[in-house]
Design a protein around this motif. Structure first.
Motif, short mmCIF file in Angstrom:
data_model
loop_
_atom_site.label_atom_id
_atom_site.label_comp_id
_atom_site.label_asym_id
_atom_site.label_seq_id
_atom_site.Cartn_x
_atom_site.Cartn_y
_atom_site.Cartn_z
N UNK A 35 0.78 -1.23 0.12
CA UNK A 35 -0.12 0.01 -0.05
C UNK A 35 0.82 1.33 0.18
N UNK A 36 1.80 1.25 0.68
CA UNK A 36 2.73 2.33 0.85
C UNK A 36 3.28 2.59 -0.53
N UNK A 37 3.87 1.80 -1.15
CA UNK A 37 4.51 1.60 -2.55
C UNK A 37 3.75 2.32 -3.66
N UNK A 38 2.33 1.72 -3.52
CA UNK A 38 1.45 2.22 -4.39
C UNK A 38 0.97 3.61 -4.09
N UNK A 39 0.75 3.94 -3.23
CA UNK A 39 0.58 5.27 -2.69
C UNK A 39 1.62 6.35 -3.08
N UNK A 67 1.60 6.56 -7.01
CA UNK A 67 0.31 7.47 -7.47
C UNK A 67 0.66 8.78 -7.30
N UNK A 68 1.36 9.24 -6.08
CA UNK A 68 1.58 10.69 -5.52
C UNK A 68 2.69 11.21 -6.52
N UNK A 69 3.58 10.41 -6.77
CA UNK A 69 4.80 11.01 -7.71
C UNK A 69 4.40 11.01 -9.14
N UNK A 118 -0.45 11.63 -15.30
CA UNK A 118 -1.55 10.55 -15.57
C UNK A 118 -2.44 11.11 -16.37
N UNK A 119 -2.17 11.65 -17.87
CA UNK A 119 -2.97 12.13 -18.56
C UNK A 119 -2.91 11.50 -20.07
N UNK A 120 -3.58 12.05 -20.87
CA UNK A 120 -3.76 11.48 -22.25
C UNK A 120 -2.18 11.41 -22.97
N UNK A 121 -1.23 12.50 -22.53
CA UNK A 121 0.09 12.58 -23.10
C UNK A 121 0.67 11.25 -22.93
N UNK A 126 8.27 8.00 -15.07
CA UNK A 126 8.46 6.71 -14.77
C UNK A 126 7.18 6.12 -13.77
N UNK A 127 7.00 7.01 -12.62
CA UNK A 127 6.03 6.68 -11.75
C UNK A 127 4.75 6.64 -12.32
#
Length: 298
Positions: A43-47, A50-52, A57-60, A269-270
């Motif tokens: 959970x920590x790694x996923x958070x 996602x934060x980084x 996280x868009x269409x580009x 990368x994230x």
């Protein structure tokens, strides 16, 4: 046995039983503690990822191609398409071969034949071979020996060899778990052995086979070491149009972005890790849906 011997053995048996009752809750607590720690780290790694990567996280990310000079316009379209192609071809190659091998070993092979025992021994050993060894094997035999070159087809065949033992072992366990009464009832009603396997044994074994396929393809989608040897180039600005084209995959692209000194590439990368996890979860969800559907039917 005399009455005295019986009386002497009873305290020992009661002592062992009492010790087991004391150790069982301790083992259960240790088991759940280990599971909780693993889930917490995940959970920590996923958070963190996602934060980084949330800002990219868009269409580009899935419409643009990689760029070494302009990280604000860079994307991972070629890596995403290459990952889908590689995993799809890997499943297309390894699943039919693995299931047919499992059916042969469980339904047709004779245990007293030395070559059948040799096949089983090699399957068990190949499941523990490091992935880099498969990369060397694919480079020497598939890419150079068979003349496929460092192409999408060579990468898919190499990853198929890598995960094939997992598919075979899981499929064998699934076929072995089908009750013998199903086979006997089908044969008693006049069905041939192949009809029994195709219409009774194989549908009943699909849930277990699907679990093995999930594990196999989950391993294949994250592999980078064999593909580095097989020509997976980090900077590809086009999508492969055939199995003989050059390619790249998300693990290679992520590794290349992490090596860059600019913080923008680390954000990319994230974001690419999140996309890779989304592809993996989508693929696994489809397999779980298929498994549950067959479980309800049987």
């Amino acid at each position: 046995m005399s009455a005295v011997e019986v009386e002497l053995e009873r305290p020992v048996e009661h002592g062992l039983e009492g010790r087991r009752r004391l150790l069982e809750p301790v083992f259960r607590i240790a088991l759940f503690t280990s599971l909780a720690i693993a889930v917490a780290f995940l959970a920590v790694l996923l958070a963190y990822v996602l934060h980084e990567g949330w800002g990219r996280l868009d269409s580009r990310l899935w419409t643009n191609f990689p760029s070494k000079l302009h990280p604000e316009r860079a994307g991972a379209q070629s890596a995403i398409i290459g990952t889908v192609y590689v995993v799809g071809l890997t499943g297309l190659f390894c699943v039919p071969i693995g299931v047919m091998t499992a059916l042969y070993l469980e339904e047709y092979a004779r245990r007293d034949r030395w070559y059948n025992r040799l096949i089983e021994l090699n399957i068990q050993n190949l499941a523990a071979v490091p992935s880099i060894v498969y990369g060397i094997l694919g480079l020497g035999i598939i890419a150079r020996g068979l003349g496929f070159g460092r192409t999408l087809l060579a990468a898919s065949l190499t990853l198929s060899l890598l995960v094939l033992p997992v598919v075979i072992i899981a499929a064998r366990e699934a076929v072995r778990a089908v009750p013998g009464s199903i086979r006997q009832g089908s044969l008693a009603l006049g069905a041939t052995q192949w009809q029994t396997i195709w219409r009774q044994v194989l549908p009943a074994a699909v849930p277990g086979i699907a679990t093995g396929v999930i594990l196999a393809l989950s391993r294949a989608i994250g592999e980078a070491a064999p593909l580095l040897l097989l020509g997976a180039v980090a900077h590809i600005t086009f999508n492969p149009e055939s199995v003989n084209d050059a390619y790249t995959v998300l693990p290679i692209q992520i590794f290349n972005w992490v090596k860059q000194p600019e913080a923008e590439f680390h954000t990319l990368a994230s974001a690419a890790i999140v996309v890779l996890l989304a592809i993996l979860l989508t693929m696994n969800s489809a397999a779980v849906w298929l498994r549950n559907r067959f479980e309800k039917r049987w």
